[in-house]
Write a protein that holds these residues in place. Structure first.
Motif, short mmCIF file in Angstrom:
data_model
loop_
_atom_site.label_atom_id
_atom_site.label_comp_id
_atom_site.label_asym_id
_atom_site.label_seq_id
_atom_site.Cartn_x
_atom_site.Cartn_y
_atom_site.Cartn_z
N CYS A 119 0.68 -1.23 -0.14
CA CYS A 119 -0.03 -0.05 -0.05
C CYS A 119 0.89 1.37 0.12
O CYS A 119 1.69 1.43 0.73
CB CYS A 119 -0.93 0.00 1.24
N GLN A 170 -13.42 6.61 3.64
CA GLN A 170 -12.36 5.66 3.43
C GLN A 170 -11.10 6.45 3.95
O GLN A 170 -10.96 7.66 3.68
CB GLN A 170 -12.20 5.05 2.38
N GLY A 171 -10.27 5.58 4.62
CA GLY A 171 -8.98 6.12 5.27
C GLY A 171 -8.06 5.23 5.68
O GLY A 171 -8.33 3.99 6.06
N LEU A 207 -12.29 1.93 7.27
CA LEU A 207 -11.53 2.54 8.19
C LEU A 207 -10.49 1.49 8.86
O LEU A 207 -10.10 1.75 9.87
CB LEU A 207 -12.02 3.28 9.43
N GLY A 208 -10.58 0.21 8.19
CA GLY A 208 -9.63 -0.85 8.75
C GLY A 208 -10.13 -1.38 9.93
O GLY A 208 -11.38 -1.42 10.55
N ARG A 232 -11.82 -5.09 3.15
CA ARG A 232 -11.16 -6.30 2.55
C ARG A 232 -10.49 -7.38 3.32
O ARG A 232 -9.67 -6.86 4.07
CB ARG A 232 -10.40 -5.70 1.44
N GLU A 279 -8.30 -9.01 2.03
CA GLU A 279 -6.92 -9.29 1.19
C GLU A 279 -6.62 -10.29 0.68
O GLU A 279 -6.11 -10.69 -0.29
CB GLU A 279 -5.82 -8.44 2.05
N MET A 329 -7.25 -8.70 -3.07
CA MET A 329 -6.82 -8.12 -4.37
C MET A 329 -6.31 -9.24 -5.45
O MET A 329 -5.98 -10.52 -4.86
CB MET A 329 -5.38 -7.33 -4.12
N PRO A 340 -7.39 -5.37 -9.23
CA PRO A 340 -6.33 -5.94 -9.38
C PRO A 340 -5.16 -5.52 -8.28
O PRO A 340 -5.38 -4.05 -8.00
CB PRO A 340 -5.91 -5.46 -10.85
N PHE A 341 -4.39 -6.23 -7.98
CA PHE A 341 -3.08 -5.51 -7.41
C PHE A 341 -2.28 -4.81 -8.20
O PHE A 341 -2.16 -4.96 -9.54
CB PHE A 341 -2.17 -6.54 -6.85
N ILE A 342 -1.86 -3.43 -7.88
CA ILE A 342 -1.12 -2.42 -8.93
C ILE A 342 0.10 -2.10 -8.03
O ILE A 342 -0.23 -1.57 -6.71
CB ILE A 342 -2.05 -1.21 -9.05
N TYR A 393 -3.86 10.76 -2.01
CA TYR A 393 -4.33 9.28 -1.55
C TYR A 393 -3.95 8.29 -2.63
O TYR A 393 -4.87 7.75 -3.34
CB TYR A 393 -5.93 9.36 -1.25
N LEU A 441 -2.65 4.74 -3.28
CA LEU A 441 -2.68 3.26 -2.83
C LEU A 441 -1.71 2.61 -3.80
O LEU A 441 -1.12 1.79 -3.37
CB LEU A 441 -3.87 2.60 -2.42
N1 SAH Z 1 -7.39 1.19 5.90
C1 SAH Z 1 -8.72 0.62 5.20
C2 SAH Z 1 -8.72 1.02 3.64
C3 SAH Z 1 -7.68 0.66 3.10
S1 SAH Z 1 -7.53 1.21 1.30
C4 SAH Z 1 -8.59 -0.78 5.47
O1 SAH Z 1 -7.62 -1.09 5.70
O2 SAH Z 1 -9.76 -1.47 4.96
C5 SAH Z 1 -8.73 0.12 0.42
C6 SAH Z 1 -8.02 -1.16 -0.36
O3 SAH Z 1 -7.12 -0.73 -1.14
C7 SAH Z 1 -7.27 -2.19 0.48
O4 SAH Z 1 -8.26 -2.80 1.16
C8 SAH Z 1 -6.57 -2.95 -0.58
O5 SAH Z 1 -7.30 -4.00 -0.84
C9 SAH Z 1 -6.40 -1.95 -1.80
N2 SAH Z 1 -5.27 -1.51 -2.07
C10 SAH Z 1 -4.22 -1.10 -1.27
N3 SAH Z 1 -2.79 -1.10 -1.95
C11 SAH Z 1 -3.16 -1.54 -3.04
C12 SAH Z 1 -2.49 -1.70 -4.37
N4 SAH Z 1 -1.20 -1.38 -4.49
N5 SAH Z 1 -3.03 -2.33 -5.49
C13 SAH Z 1 -4.28 -2.32 -5.44
N6 SAH Z 1 -5.11 -2.46 -4.54
C14 SAH Z 1 -4.67 -1.84 -3.22
#
Ligand code: SAH
Length: 353
Positions: free
Chosen positions: A73, A110-111, A142-143, A164, A166, A205, A235-237, A309, A311
């Motif tokens: 992240c 979201q945060g 918010l996790g 998520r 994850e 992801m 998708p993971f990016i 923001y 990610l």
């Molecule tokens: N802090 C909150 C919100 C997280 S951000 C929480 O923990 O739930 C929301 C989502 O973005 C994450 O759950 C993750 O699945 C996704 N995310 C984070 N980094 C990413 C990346 N590099 N590629 C794709 N999705 C990502």
């Protein structure tokens, strides 16, 4: 497509339980023809439950401070290059005001996991949103928090919670997160949220480093077990300032296939075509809807914080005003024969016709 794969897709659609071996076969033996068949069946289920409506959620990214250090992240605490920000209550309410005018009836806060936003501050924000916009739903993302905190936020008026999981595979979870975090705790949070009465969303992801078919089958089995109201997958990016900077991104093809499978596995689920999907392909969100998705989440955050923001790299829409995001998505959805709606877009427990 072999008869075997077609038979598995048909059985999924008939709500039959597939074994671990069968889910593995479905994922490993997929080809374009089986994907096309899967999407056709997924769309038919989606049309039966939700018609051709696409629900929208206005995403408000209200803090990028985070105490966690998830390896994937971009706003992980070790990323010293991330420029940190927090929105004030007034700024958040301002986003809601703009969003309401544009037709949003769900706001997603979201945060990162930011200790500044304790229960007092959050309940104040949530109750103000609910007081100003009683016809709107509030979704939190918010996790991990403790049960009493989830309860307090729910009592203040929050309707839904996105967390998520994850990955539902313990070893894979440990590959993506520092030791302080655990899949067991993540799952515990999800079950607690459900017990409290939230509409709950989990998700994973696709193509994150170390993910195997086995991990994805674990994910699908966990989805069936939790039976959430929403599933967020994308998708993971890679993000250039994380340990996974040089890892390859997940693919459009596998993400779409999984969206189709999830629509058949959980016919009534709220399933977004995510921003990450739109980031890896210019028509990613359209294709996500055509694979069985029924939700889009345009950004409502103030433009001056959008590019903070981050990610992952190359995130789309970071320069657009909220109104542009909404009208762009409206055009895109109309282009494929769907309609954005201005309703809360709640989970439908039963098929309506
Ligand atoms: N802090 C909150 C919100 C997280 S951000 C929480 O923990 O739930 C929301 C989502 O973005 C994450 O759950 C993750 O699945 C996704 N995310 C984070 N980094 C990413 C990346 N590099 N590629 C794709 N999705 C990502």
């Amino acid at each position: 497509m072999t008869d075997n794969i077609k038979h598995l897709i048909d059985r999924l659609e008939q709500s039959q339980t597939l074994s671990r071996e069968e889910l593995t076969l479905l994922l490993e033996c997929r080809d374009q023809q089986s994907a096309d068949y899967l999407f056709e069946r997924a769309r038919s289920v989606r049309h039966r439950v939700y018609g051709r409506e696409v629900f929208t959620r206005g995403l408000i990214e209200f803090t990028n401070y985070c105490k966690n250090d998830c390896y994937y992240c971009g706003i992980r605490k070790s990323n010293a290059a991330a420029e940190r920000y927090r929105l004030s209550k007034e700024q958040i309410l301002d986003c809601c005001r703009v969003g309401y005018g544009l037709g949003f009836r769900t706001f997603v806060l979201q945060g990162g996991e930011d200790g500044y936003f304790n229960d007092d501050r959050l309940t104040g924000i949530i109750s103000s949103i609910k007081a100003g916009y009683p016809d709107c739903a509030v979704t939190l993302s918010l996790g991990e928090r403790n049960r009493a905190s989830y309860q307090a936020l729910f009592d203040a008026g929050a309707d839904r919670y996105l967390l998520r999981h994850e990955t539902a595979n313990d070893n894979h979870y440990a590959r993506l997160h520092p030791e302080a975090m655990s899949l067991a705790h993540r799952k515990q949070c999800l079950f607690q949220l459900k017990e409290i009465g939230y509409q709950v969303g989990c998700g994973m992801m696709v193509g994150s480093p170390g993910q195997t078919t086995d991990c994805l089958v674990d994910d699908l089995l966990f989805l069936k077990e939790l039976n959430p109201h929403m599933v967020g997958i994308g998708p993971f990016i890679p993000h250039h300032d994380t340990p996974f900077a040089d890892e390859p991104a997940g693919t459009l093809e596998l993400t779409l296939f999984l969206l189709g499978v999830i629509r058949l596995l959980l016919p009534n689920v709220l399933l977004p075509a995510t921003t990450a999907l739109g980031t890896i392909h210019p028509l990613g969100r359209e294709k996500g809807i055509e694979a069985g998705g029924n939700v889009v989440m345009p950004n409502l955050s103030p433009v001056d914080v959008r590019n903070k923001y981050l990610l992952y790299d190359n995130k789309i829409c970071t320069g657009d005003e909220a109104a542009e995001c909404r009208s762009c998505l409206q055009r895109r959805m109309e282009g494929i024969g769907y309609q954005l709606t201005a309703s809360r877009g709640d989970y439908r427990a039963t098929v309506t016709n």
